[in-house]
Design an enzyme around this catalytic site. Structure first.
Site, short mmCIF file in Angstrom:
data_model
loop_
_atom_site.label_atom_id
_atom_site.label_comp_id
_atom_site.label_asym_id
_atom_site.label_seq_id
_atom_site.Cartn_x
_atom_site.Cartn_y
_atom_site.Cartn_z
N THR A 461 0.83 -1.08 -0.09
CA THR A 461 0.09 -0.01 0.32
C THR A 461 0.78 1.36 -0.05
O THR A 461 0.37 2.32 -0.16
CB THR A 461 -1.02 -0.11 1.23
OG1 THR A 461 -0.09 -0.29 2.38
CG2 THR A 461 -2.01 -1.12 1.09
N GLY A 502 -5.92 3.05 6.42
CA GLY A 502 -4.54 3.28 6.61
C GLY A 502 -3.99 4.63 6.61
O GLY A 502 -3.52 5.16 7.67
N ILE A 597 -3.73 13.48 -1.90
CA ILE A 597 -2.82 12.20 -2.29
C ILE A 597 -1.46 12.36 -1.79
O ILE A 597 -0.77 13.50 -2.26
CB ILE A 597 -2.86 12.07 -3.78
CG1 ILE A 597 -4.39 11.80 -4.41
CG2 ILE A 597 -2.05 10.98 -4.29
CD1 ILE A 597 -5.12 10.75 -3.90
N LYS A 601 2.52 8.41 -7.07
CA LYS A 601 3.08 7.25 -7.88
C LYS A 601 2.44 6.13 -7.10
O LYS A 601 1.74 4.98 -7.88
CB LYS A 601 4.52 7.19 -7.67
CG LYS A 601 5.07 6.12 -8.56
CD LYS A 601 6.57 5.63 -8.40
CE LYS A 601 7.26 6.94 -9.21
NZ LYS A 601 8.71 6.42 -9.45
N THR A 602 2.36 5.90 -5.73
CA THR A 602 2.05 4.67 -5.06
C THR A 602 0.59 4.64 -5.15
O THR A 602 -0.16 3.61 -5.29
CB THR A 602 2.53 4.50 -3.65
OG1 THR A 602 2.05 5.77 -2.83
CG2 THR A 602 3.88 4.36 -3.75
N LYS A 669 -8.44 10.58 2.02
CA LYS A 669 -9.56 9.79 2.14
C LYS A 669 -9.14 8.41 1.83
O LYS A 669 -10.15 7.37 2.06
CB LYS A 669 -10.64 10.04 0.91
CG LYS A 669 -11.20 11.54 0.84
CD LYS A 669 -11.98 11.85 -0.22
CE LYS A 669 -13.09 12.97 0.08
NZ LYS A 669 -13.86 13.38 -1.02
N GLY A 672 -7.15 2.60 -1.24
CA GLY A 672 -7.07 0.85 -1.37
C GLY A 672 -8.25 0.32 -2.02
O GLY A 672 -8.35 -0.59 -2.61
N GLU A 673 -9.60 0.76 -1.44
CA GLU A 673 -10.64 0.06 -1.97
C GLU A 673 -11.25 0.65 -3.14
O GLU A 673 -11.83 0.08 -4.10
CB GLU A 673 -11.69 0.24 -0.75
CG GLU A 673 -11.24 0.15 0.80
CD GLU A 673 -10.67 -1.34 1.10
OE1 GLU A 673 -11.46 -2.23 0.39
OE2 GLU A 673 -9.81 -1.48 1.80
#
Lengths: 706, 329, 266
Positions: A461, A502, A597, A601-602, A669, A672-673
């Site tokens: 992540t 996270g 953000i 990149k990640t 925010k 991941g999902e």
């Protein structure tokens, strides 16, 4: 602050990248623990049975075998804690196929694996509920009711001029991270160290402590790198307990890795959902009613359901809505969090139905969506703290070249291929949860280094990197002066990497801790500073070479007055082989408003990953349960097809800039999902546009589009 | 995985003798199928005779066609200039199978002798006549989406997973085998694999201890108009739902001769003789391809979940023939 | 902001009213043990004691310095002695004939970079090179490796001196969790040679045409890398990294992508 410390938001390569590309990153079974013995699991071949006996004689005589752990010699546990899948080996009973019934421990892996074949289990089969499709009518209200209603759905639906009334099916999906769940358990007296792949370090620590009646502080969980989890490593599963029991039994460290085959039956799944969606709209394209009823299954031992209808309840501001759930307890491994639980599968149903209704209304599906959302969450009346749906739809339409799309299906052909375009939107809730951080500062002259310690986790992540960025920028230090230590329960307790909590939880905590460090240092200097001081100046003025402080960060109460979500829009271009029905997605566009953000990149990679999960959901993945025995017929990567490289084309990612300081201080925010939400619907909608065939039963394998 | 004695060998005759001497011994070459099966507890040899260093790797021209060493790697075979030039469909078939790494390990002999991937064959806790003769077939009444529509029996409906074999069947290859008596015999490719009948445990007609030494493919004029089409659940790295090896010899705008074999539809590579016969002398048109496909697929018998293979099979035959006719290879 | 220090209030002590679903989520996660409420109390009482465990920083050292890995096994049936070279170093080990190369590397030679993702040749995480060709260590018996030259991920770099493929993977973010990465990189390195050799793939348009070397299109890279599964979904970035090394042309990992797509290959 120096320019090179303004790193939040930059596209920075992962700081753990060097370890990962050289093979130096240690995952759970990579730790060089001395004198380790090897465990191998014996699985149940029944879905429900009492065990009359287990004959371990031959296994115990097999060369190298030290012990065989079964219900007969397993220590009694103190409690179930938050163990998923139930405590096992406590009684001679199995509740699902593939349940662990014994562990063979031997000097070598080869010896343990062979001896496991020699363990003979004598079952007395019991009636098992394993055929969902035959018994879904017997599903009941969930114990934790999650349905909701507003207005008068039934009246509005009956009265409507235009409607869709369809049922959408999704199969069982499995997470199948590349790293199988695995544990090395090491006892030193009554203290237990677990090298264990975990998304939620403190969750595993607490659960295992409860099982063995230990203080959490006596359970040390080490998981610096996690080889993917997607929800499946969010909880402690029984094999962690078994590794610890086995290590106790043989008085040696034990390494216990699940086989890929074990992974289908022991660490959760995303359950099969039957979603009945009813939408109604007026002739001018205003949604008047949304009904979303989900029938699904859980385990006989516990309840876990996805909130498939959640998206339907909050995405569109229809005045009438009815969201309901029914659940069938089954003799199948308990479901668990799977990337965007509820929203991913729910959005397939909702966003397919929206597309169907747009066709019914002869409206452009973008225009239809733009017409039917508001900036207030209709499910709870709270304002959205920010919502980029409209911007994402507009930007994505430009990126995919939406003007090429023709409303009429089967309009575009290139050689053997039918080409179509689809759109779907999505969202996922944004939450910050309590999370603690310790910052340690060291100074040598003007050179300050910071070490950040928190029991966070990084399963790909980008936690290492975003924590370093946050600390560097907040402290005004270059990135290479920040060391990040995570994945260890001896660090301050932290949120897990799950549910997209996270980044918001870790980074706000790190930021607050670094601010507190500076504030405390400033107080110690007793000075008023004219120009902003550097940390080095503060430490020098305070006459300190070392300093540390810790913050237990919490979400703000203010955030609770709002509804906070990341929102996205997906656009797919699909090519369907007109002969074979094979579907390819040469291009997919994902535009997301996900607040601040931290690492461009990640975050982009996370969204791409979500899209590829959506491609898998849409095209290739399905777990098939045999209704006779309750085993998964799909039992390896050969049968359960996670997308391969050639299944994935170009994925174009854009973010809508947002400055949402309501959701949390840093405005994060989480990504991941949300990346997976809407993707499968976007692809299925594009496949309809290409072929004129509406597939409501995922995945869209070639047979469905013949 | 049961413990086994590891026996290196350097001469084919010695290897054959070693396996023949132990009824529980097996040859090992690339290992890509056998090691998998041993880990699953499906195969449990007490001895492995390593043939990976035997000098059976040549690929060469012969007076009748080409000879391909049984121990040449799949990747070397697919990329061999003679194979590319004269049997491009074989190149495509090999390259459509498995993954680059597997093709670097797997040998030609191992490829054609590989066992089914039927999930019930692989799951030792359920019945399977192929794995445990007489125990019953779990697929006939079970999940049989990727099972046979041709050639199966009431004992077994598993499909042969090899792509390479489909092309070899279409090309009328033959298999050279060295027996324990030191004699070689030739098995026509169509006789190499067996239909399950009452003995599904036997995939092919090799006797215990017999070693495949080479595969021979006769000369033909199919190279300019041949194509191997594979349809799977993934774009790559999956076993075929249906595959078609299609080869045409064209003469003055007419089909002089057609060869069609299918994968994923039967317990062995399935030669579509009816379709071939239909096409002889016809013009290469989509209409004729479609009629040829119909003539073949009308004999198919669907199980509960694999009925789609009849329609998919038809369409795949048409597309493969279309691409073959266009000279896509 | 005063004096350059951000003085916004860090969080609040107020007990929070979590929404019902969040409460359930947190309970189910078990992050806070028995209950969230107790966690909050525990945290407040935990104090600021320094907790040092140098796990992360020392991992690499641990992995490579693992005290003399045991080169002779415990009692095993059917022991075989095999001599081969790993990353240029000669090794001779006695082991169980059943031991795969993957297990020998990981459990006997402390080379844990090669990963066990499926152990059945279906994921590619164990990809290594034997005599320069990419193969799967999980389906390779160590006993068959006598005299072979084996290259693992650990053999591609020398300290911080990385192989260009490793550098490109970092630059293009060709991984997330990193577990499939050693296999992906070994596979990609071998692929560069295969392309130079003019080797074909199923998506190569004309296999009859003679080719000295092959220029890999994106679909060629995708097809040839399909034996290396990645569940995080790093494929587009992996393709970008390989494309950069293959073409020698540096590209911006964050660049906007072209509007037109290549023809679908299959």
């Amino acid at each position: 602050m120096a320019r090179d410390t303004k790193v939040i938001g930059e596209a920075i390569s992962r700081i753990d990248g060097l370890l990962k590309v050289t093979g130096g990153a240690n995952y759970s079974t990579d730790f060089p623990v001395k004198n380790v013995a090897y465990g191998f699991i014996v699985k149940s071949s029944n879905a429900a049975a009492s065990i009359k006996d287990i004959d371990t004689t031959a296994a115990e005589k097999s060369p190298g075998v030290i012990a065989v752990l079964t219900y007969k010699n397993a220590p009694k546990v103190a409690g179930s804690g938050n163990l998923s899948g139930g405590v096992i080996l406590q009684e001679p009973k199995v509740d699902f196929y593939g349940q662990h019934v014994a562990v063979v421990v031997a000097d070598t892996y080869e010896q343990a694996r062979y001896a496991a074949e020699l363990v003979k289990v004598n079952y007395e089969p019991l009636p098992a509920m394993v055929d969902f499709d035959a018994h879904k009518g017997e599903a009941v209200e969930p114990q934790r009711g999650r349905g909701s209603k507003r207005g008068d759905f039934d009246a509005a639906f009956v009265a409507a001029e235009h409607k869709v009334d369809q049922t959408y099916l999704t199969p069982v999906y499995h997470h199948q991270p590349l790293e199988p769940h695995s544990t090395i358990a090491v006892w030193e007296g009554s203290k237990l160290t677990l090298y264990n792949a975990s998304q939620v370090v403190n969750g595993v620590q607490n659960a295992i402590a409860a099982v063995f009646g230990l203080k959490p502080a006596d359970v040390h969980v080490v998981t610096p790198h996690v080889g993917g989890g997607f929800g499946s490593k969010g909880s402690a599963w029984p094999h962690v307990v078994l590794a610890a029991m086995a290590a106790k039994l043989v008085n040696r460290p034990v390494k216990l890795a699940l086989t890929r085959q074990n992974m289908f039956n022991s660490v959760g799944l995303r359950q099969r959902n039957v979603q009945h969606v009813r939408l109604a709209a007026s002739a001018d394209g205003k949604l008047t009613a949304i009904g979303h009823d989900t029938t699904t299954h859980t385990a006989v031992t516990g309840e876990f359901i996805e909130q498939c209808g959640h998206l339907s309840s909050m995405m569109y501001d229809a005045p009438n809505a009815s969201i309901g759930y029914r659940v069938l307890p089954m003799n199948v491994i308990i479901p668990t969090f799977t990337r965007a639980p509820g929203e991913s599968t729910g959005s397939f149903a909702t966003e397919s139905a929206i597309d169907e209704l747009a066709y019914e209304l002869k409206m452009d599906p973008i225009e239809f969506r733009l017409k039917n959302f508001s900036m207030t969450d209709p499910s709870n009346g709270r304002p959205f703290s920010s919502r980029a749906t409209a911007e994402a739809l507009k930007k994505g339409a430009e990126m995919i070249g939406w003007t090429k799309r023709k409303m009429q299906p089967r309009s575009i052909r290139n050689g053997d291929f039918l080409i179509g375009y689809g759109v779907a939107i999505g969202s996922y809730p944004s939450r910050q949860v309590p999370s603690s951080t310790l910052v340690k500062l060291k100074r040598a002259g003007n050179d300050v280094t910071a070490t950040i310690e928190t029991a966070a986790s990084d399963l790909g992540t980008g936690t290492y990197t975003i924590v370093a960025q946050t600390a560097a920028e907040t402290l005004g230090l270059p990135m290479d002066k920040v060391e990040v230590k995570i994945g260890d329960s001896e660090f301050p307790p932290a949120a897990g990497s799950v549910g997209s909590i996270g980044a918001a939880s870790f980074c706000n905590s790190v930021s607050e801790t670094c601010i507190q460090a500076k504030n405390e240092l400033q107080a110690k200097t007793g000075r008023t500073w004219v120009a902003p001081p550097t940390v080095a100046q503060l430490m020098e003025a305070a006459n300190l070479n070392e300093y540390q402080t810790r913050v237990d960060a919490r979400p703000s109460a203010e955030a609770q007055k709002y509804s906070s979500h990341a929102f996205n829009a997906n656009f797919s271009e699909v090519w369907v082989n007109a002969y074979t029905g094979a579907v390819r997605v040469p291009r997919h566009v994902a535009v997301t408003g996900a607040g601040k953000i931290i690492n461009a990149k990640t975050a982009r990679s996370q969204i791409i990953g979500g899209c590829i999960w959506g491609i898998g959901m849409a095209l290739t993945e399905a777990s098939i349960l045999d209704p006779r025995w309750g085993n998964f017929v799909t039992r390896t990567y050969n049968d359960y097809h996670i997308p391969a490289n050639l299944d994935v084309g170009t994925i174009d990612v854009a973010f809508i800039p947002e400055d949402d300081r309501v959701v949390n201080r840093l405005g994060i925010k989480g990504v991941g999902e949300v990346g997976i939400v809407g993707v499968a619907a976007s692809i299925a909608n594009a496949a309809f546009n290409a072929t004129g065939k509406r597939v409501r039963d995922l995945p869209l394998t070639p047979d469905k589009l013949l | 995985m049961r413990a086994f004695k590891f026996t290196p060998s350097s001469e084919p005759e010695a290897a054959v003798k070693a396996v023949k001497a132990n009824s529980e011994a097996k040859f090992i070459a690339g290992g890509t199928n056998l090691i998998d099966l041993m880990k699953e507890g499906i195969e449990g040899p007490s001895e492995l005779v390593d043939i990976s260093r035997l000098n059976l790797t040549q690929i060469r021209s012969t007076s009748t066609g080409i000879s391909i060493g049984s121990l040449a790697k799949n990747s070397d075979t697919a990329n061999h200039p003679l194979v590319r030039r004269d049997f491009p469909m074989l190149t495509q078939a090999i390259l459509s199978g498995a993954t680059a790494q597997i093709r670097n390990m797997a040998t030609n002999g191992g490829n054609i002798a590989q066992r089914t991937r039927c999930p019930y064959f692989y799951e030792v806790s359920v019945n399977c006549n192929k794995r445990r003769p007489g125990s019953g077939c779990s697929s006939l009444e079970g999940y049989n989406r990727n099972h046979s529509i041709f050639g199966f029996s009431d004992k077994c409906a598993a499909v042969n997973p090899s792509d390479m074999s489909v092309a070899l069947a279409a090309l009328d290859a033959s298999v050279n085998v060295l027996g324990a008596d030191g004699k070689t015999r030739v098995i026509k490719f169509n006789d190499f694999h067996r239909l399950p009948g009452d003995t599904p445990q036997r995939d092919n007609n090799l006797e215990h201890g017999e070693l495949i030494t080479s595969i021979e493919i006769p000369k033909s004029n199919f190279a300019p108009h041949s194509y191997y089409l594979k349809v799977g659940d993934r774009a790559s790295h999956s076993f075929a739902l249906v595959s078609v090896a299609a080869a045409l010899e064209l003469d003055g705008g007419k089909i002089k001769q057609a060869r069609i074999a299918m994968g994923g539809v039967a317990p062995k590579p399935w030669r579509a003789y009816a379709a071939e016969k239909f096409l002889a002398g016809k013009t290469p048109s989509e209409e004729n391809f479609s009629a040829a496909a119909d003539s073949e697929m009308k004999a198919a018998i669907p199980l509960e979940h694999n009925g789609f293979k009849i329609e998919l099979g038809k369409r795949a035959i048409v597309l493969a023939l279309k691409r073959a006719a266009a000279g896509n290879a | 902001m005063t004096n350059g220090i951000d003085d916004r209030e860090p969080g609040t002590e107020a007990e929070l009213q979590l929404q019902a679903d969040e409460e359930i989520l947190l309970d189910e996660l078990g992050i806070f043990g028995e209950s969230r409420r107790k966690f909050l109390g525990k945290v407040a009482a935990a104090g600021l004691g320094a907790l040092v465990l140098e796990i992360v920083a020392e991992q690499k050292a641990l992995a490579f310095d693992a005290a003399e890995p045991s080169l002779s096994p415990l009692t095993v049936e059917n022991p075989v002695t095999v001599s081969f070279s790993v990353n240029g170093m000669k090794k001779s080990i006695e082991l169980d004939s059943r031991m795969t190369l993957l297990d020998a590397l990981r459990e006997r030679l402390a080379l844990t970079g090669s990963k066990k993702g499926c152990d059945h040749g279906q994921c590619g995480a164990c990809t290594v090179m034997i005599d320069g060709r990419r193969v799967l260590a999980c389906l390779t018996l160590t006993a068959q490796c006598e005299g072979r030259e084996i290259t693992t991920i650990e053999g591609l770099s020398h300290g911080a001196d990385l192989h260009p493929m490793q550098t490109a993977f970092i630059k293009h973010d060709g991984f997330q969790c990193g577990f499939c990465t050693p296999g992906q990189i070994c596979s990609a390195v071998a692929l560069m040679q295969e392309a130079k050799n003019g080797e074909l793939s199923y998506v190569t348009a004309d296999v009859r045409q003679k080719t000295a070397t092959i220029k890999l299109s994106d679909d060629e890279i995708r097809e040839r890398m399909s034996g290396n599964l990645c569940r995080c979904g790093a494929y587009p970035n992996i393709v970008a990294a390989i494309r950069e090394v293959h073409t020698g042309k540096a590209t911006d990992p964050m660049a906007e992508l072209p509007l037109e797509v290549e023809n679908a290959s299959v």
